[in-house]
Structures are given as C-alpha cells and as structure tokens.
Design a protein around this motif. Sequence first.
Motif, PDB file in Angstrom:
ATOM      1  N   UNK A 123       0.922  -0.915  -0.133  1.00  0.00           N
ATOM      2  CA  UNK A 123      -0.086  -0.039  -0.059  1.00  0.00           C
ATOM      3  C   UNK A 123       0.888   1.238   0.194  1.00  0.00           C
ATOM      4  N   UNK A 124       0.555   2.247  -0.988  1.00  0.00           N
ATOM      5  CA  UNK A 124       1.398   3.326  -1.201  1.00  0.00           C
ATOM      6  C   UNK A 124       0.638   4.604  -0.723  1.00  0.00           C
ATOM      7  N   UNK A 125      -0.809   4.581  -1.189  1.00  0.00           N
ATOM      8  CA  UNK A 125      -1.312   5.788  -0.670  1.00  0.00           C
ATOM      9  C   UNK A 125      -2.923   5.338  -0.748  1.00  0.00           C
ATOM     10  N   UNK A 126      -3.891   6.381  -0.238  1.00  0.00           N
ATOM     11  CA  UNK A 126      -5.365   6.148  -0.397  1.00  0.00           C
ATOM     12  C   UNK A 126      -5.872   7.241  -0.874  1.00  0.00           C
ATOM     13  N   UNK A 127      -6.864   7.180  -2.047  1.00  0.00           N
ATOM     14  CA  UNK A 127      -7.215   8.176  -2.920  1.00  0.00           C
ATOM     15  C   UNK A 127      -8.670   8.647  -2.571  1.00  0.00           C
ATOM     16  N   UNK A 128      -8.959   9.950  -2.666  1.00  0.00           N
ATOM     17  CA  UNK A 128     -10.242  10.318  -2.493  1.00  0.00           C
ATOM     18  C   UNK A 128     -10.528  11.231  -3.906  1.00  0.00           C
ATOM     19  N   UNK A 129      -9.969  10.600  -4.780  1.00  0.00           N
ATOM     20  CA  UNK A 129      -9.839  11.288  -6.225  1.00  0.00           C
ATOM     21  C   UNK A 129      -9.416  10.258  -7.247  1.00  0.00           C
ATOM     22  N   UNK A 130      -9.315  11.068  -8.248  1.00  0.00           N
ATOM     23  CA  UNK A 130      -9.078  10.112  -9.609  1.00  0.00           C
ATOM     24  C   UNK A 130      -7.390   9.995  -9.895  1.00  0.00           C
ATOM     25  N   UNK A 131      -6.531  10.776  -9.363  1.00  0.00           N
ATOM     26  CA  UNK A 131      -5.180  10.877  -9.832  1.00  0.00           C
ATOM     27  C   UNK A 131      -4.331  11.057  -8.755  1.00  0.00           C
ATOM     28  N   UNK A 140      11.178   1.470  -8.393  1.00  0.00           N
ATOM     29  CA  UNK A 140      12.631   1.167  -8.585  1.00  0.00           C
ATOM     30  C   UNK A 140      12.821   0.515 -10.034  1.00  0.00           C
ATOM     31  N   UNK A 141      13.787   0.342 -10.574  1.00  0.00           N
ATOM     32  CA  UNK A 141      14.220  -0.261 -11.850  1.00  0.00           C
ATOM     33  C   UNK A 141      13.530  -1.605 -11.838  1.00  0.00           C
ATOM     34  N   UNK A 142      12.732  -1.840 -13.193  1.00  0.00           N
ATOM     35  CA  UNK A 142      12.265  -3.319 -13.522  1.00  0.00           C
ATOM     36  C   UNK A 142      10.783  -3.217 -13.437  1.00  0.00           C
ATOM     37  N   UNK A 143      10.138  -4.321 -13.526  1.00  0.00           N
ATOM     38  CA  UNK A 143       8.613  -4.251 -13.994  1.00  0.00           C
ATOM     39  C   UNK A 143       8.034  -4.481 -12.464  1.00  0.00           C
ATOM     40  N   UNK A 144       7.019  -3.674 -12.297  1.00  0.00           N
ATOM     41  CA  UNK A 144       6.085  -3.608 -11.320  1.00  0.00           C
ATOM     42  C   UNK A 144       4.500  -3.709 -11.493  1.00  0.00           C
ATOM     43  N   UNK A 145       3.758  -4.096 -10.600  1.00  0.00           N
ATOM     44  CA  UNK A 145       2.367  -4.154 -10.672  1.00  0.00           C
ATOM     45  C   UNK A 145       1.575  -2.927  -9.825  1.00  0.00           C
ATOM     46  N   UNK A 146       0.972  -2.037 -10.542  1.00  0.00           N
ATOM     47  CA  UNK A 146       0.521  -1.009 -10.027  1.00  0.00           C
ATOM     48  C   UNK A 146      -1.244  -1.192  -9.772  1.00  0.00           C
ATOM     49  N   UNK A 147      -1.752  -1.622  -8.619  1.00  0.00           N
ATOM     50  CA  UNK A 147      -3.161  -1.875  -8.537  1.00  0.00           C
ATOM     51  C   UNK A 147      -3.903  -0.834  -7.780  1.00  0.00           C
ATOM     52  N   UNK A 148      -5.163  -0.703  -8.190  1.00  0.00           N
ATOM     53  CA  UNK A 148      -5.970   0.205  -7.540  1.00  0.00           C
ATOM     54  C   UNK A 148      -7.457  -0.670  -7.075  1.00  0.00           C
ATOM     55  N   UNK A 149      -7.653  -0.521  -5.842  1.00  0.00           N
ATOM     56  CA  UNK A 149      -8.617  -1.408  -5.056  1.00  0.00           C
ATOM     57  C   UNK A 149      -9.708  -0.448  -4.426  1.00  0.00           C
ATOM     58  N   UNK A 150     -11.033  -0.802  -4.409  1.00  0.00           N
ATOM     59  CA  UNK A 150     -11.999   0.066  -3.816  1.00  0.00           C
ATOM     60  C   UNK A 150     -12.332  -0.414  -2.778  1.00  0.00           C
ATOM     61  N   UNK A 151     -12.287   0.549  -1.860  1.00  0.00           N
ATOM     62  CA  UNK A 151     -12.694  -0.062  -0.277  1.00  0.00           C
ATOM     63  C   UNK A 151     -14.205   1.092  -0.100  1.00  0.00           C
ATOM     64  N   UNK A 152     -14.746   0.396   1.170  1.00  0.00           N
ATOM     65  CA  UNK A 152     -15.962   1.215   1.619  1.00  0.00           C
ATOM     66  C   UNK A 152     -15.274   2.263   2.766  1.00  0.00           C
ATOM     67  N   UNK A 153     -16.027   2.942   3.339  1.00  0.00           N
ATOM     68  CA  UNK A 153     -15.636   3.772   4.403  1.00  0.00           C
ATOM     69  C   UNK A 153     -15.232   3.095   5.543  1.00  0.00           C
ATOM     70  N   UNK A 154     -15.768   2.002   5.739  1.00  0.00           N
ATOM     71  CA  UNK A 154     -15.271   1.371   6.985  1.00  0.00           C
ATOM     72  C   UNK A 154     -14.267   0.479   6.839  1.00  0.00           C
TER      73      UNK A 154
END
Length: 203
Positions: A123-131, A140-154
């Motif tokens: 986990x690197x950040x929690x978003x309240x917007x689109x960007x 860092x150098x190499x291939x990485x997987x960046x995932x956005x997952x939706x959570x409820x307020x609880x």
Amino acid sequence: MSDRCSSLPGMSWTRGLPAALAVCVLLLTGSVSCGSSDAHEGKNGDSISPVGKLLDNTDKQGRHYREVKKKGAPEVGIEVQPDSGNAWDVYLTVRNFRFSPRGTKSRAAAGRGLAYVFVDGRLVTRLRGLTCRLPARFVPRGTHHVTARLYADDGTVWAVQGRPVESTADITAAPRGGAALGAPATHSSTGGRGSPERSGTAS
C-alpha cells in the motif's frame, strides 16, 4: 409496542399494573427489541450487512471483503503514465462509485469509499479522487504491478463474486535517466467484470 408504560391503551391503573410492570421488565432486560440492528442473520446464519455481505475472505492487510451483487456494483480502471524525474502519474476511472470526502463516518454506504493504490502488493496511498503521482522511490528499476482497489468507508473491500473490485497495470521502470516503458502484459479485474474505459493500461 410503546416504550412508555403509561401509554399502553385499554388498561386501568389498578388491574393493569402487573401487566404493565411485566412489559417494562421485558424492555429493560432486552428480551424484546423494537429497534433494528446494523446486521442480522441470513437463512444460513450468515451475518448480512445492510450494504452487501461480509465474507471471510480478506486482503493481505486483513480487511474483509464486502460482497455486492454484480449488477450496479462499483468498477475501477487504472492507467499509469511515466512523468519527468522517473515519477509516474496514476489515473483512475470509476463507475457506480463516488469518493467520500474527508470526515466521512466509518460506515459502509453503497457505491462509496476510497481507492487504495498498491505497488507490488504494498500500500502506497489512499485516494479520494481520480489521480495521484508515484515518486520514483516507489517504482525502482524493473517491472512492477500497480493496483487500484476500491474500499468502503469502514475499511472493507468492495467485492463481486468473491473477488475484490480492482484493476492492475504492469509497468517497467528503466534505470535513472532512461525512458520509462510500459510492460507488454497488462491485466485488470473488477469482481469478474471488465473495467471502465481506462482499464489496466500502462505506457
């Protein structure tokens, strides 16, 4: 049934006193409940929340999945683009979902909450917007997987058919000073459904 003993109809004070006291005792001991609770049991004894159903499945941080029906369920798509200084810009698209403002109560509401952004499962950040922007230290150098997952307020994870509502982009970071490249393979998942327009792409 009223919570006030004096308002019980058709009862005289002298003959109705024992019955009235009995009603009060039931109310005080909790044997009778006139209100509704936040959760109740389903046909099989499963706990059902007013918004979806809490599953035993959890994410890596131990947050339970909140299962909702496929029709009208939240969806998310992700696009990650290289920026100057080896940083990366993350763009989300959502459907059937709205971001909750700061100060929102920790209570699940249909189609509402936050997006959590993970890099390689961290986990690197929690978003309240689109960007958002990912600094180079997260990629860092190499291939990485960046995932956005939706959570409820609880803090529960929106899920469909036992799978979290999320989208993943595969990106490749070149050495410092080199160009950042998109990985050839990308994938996404939103509880078994396709993502919105910006869906699991990287370049």
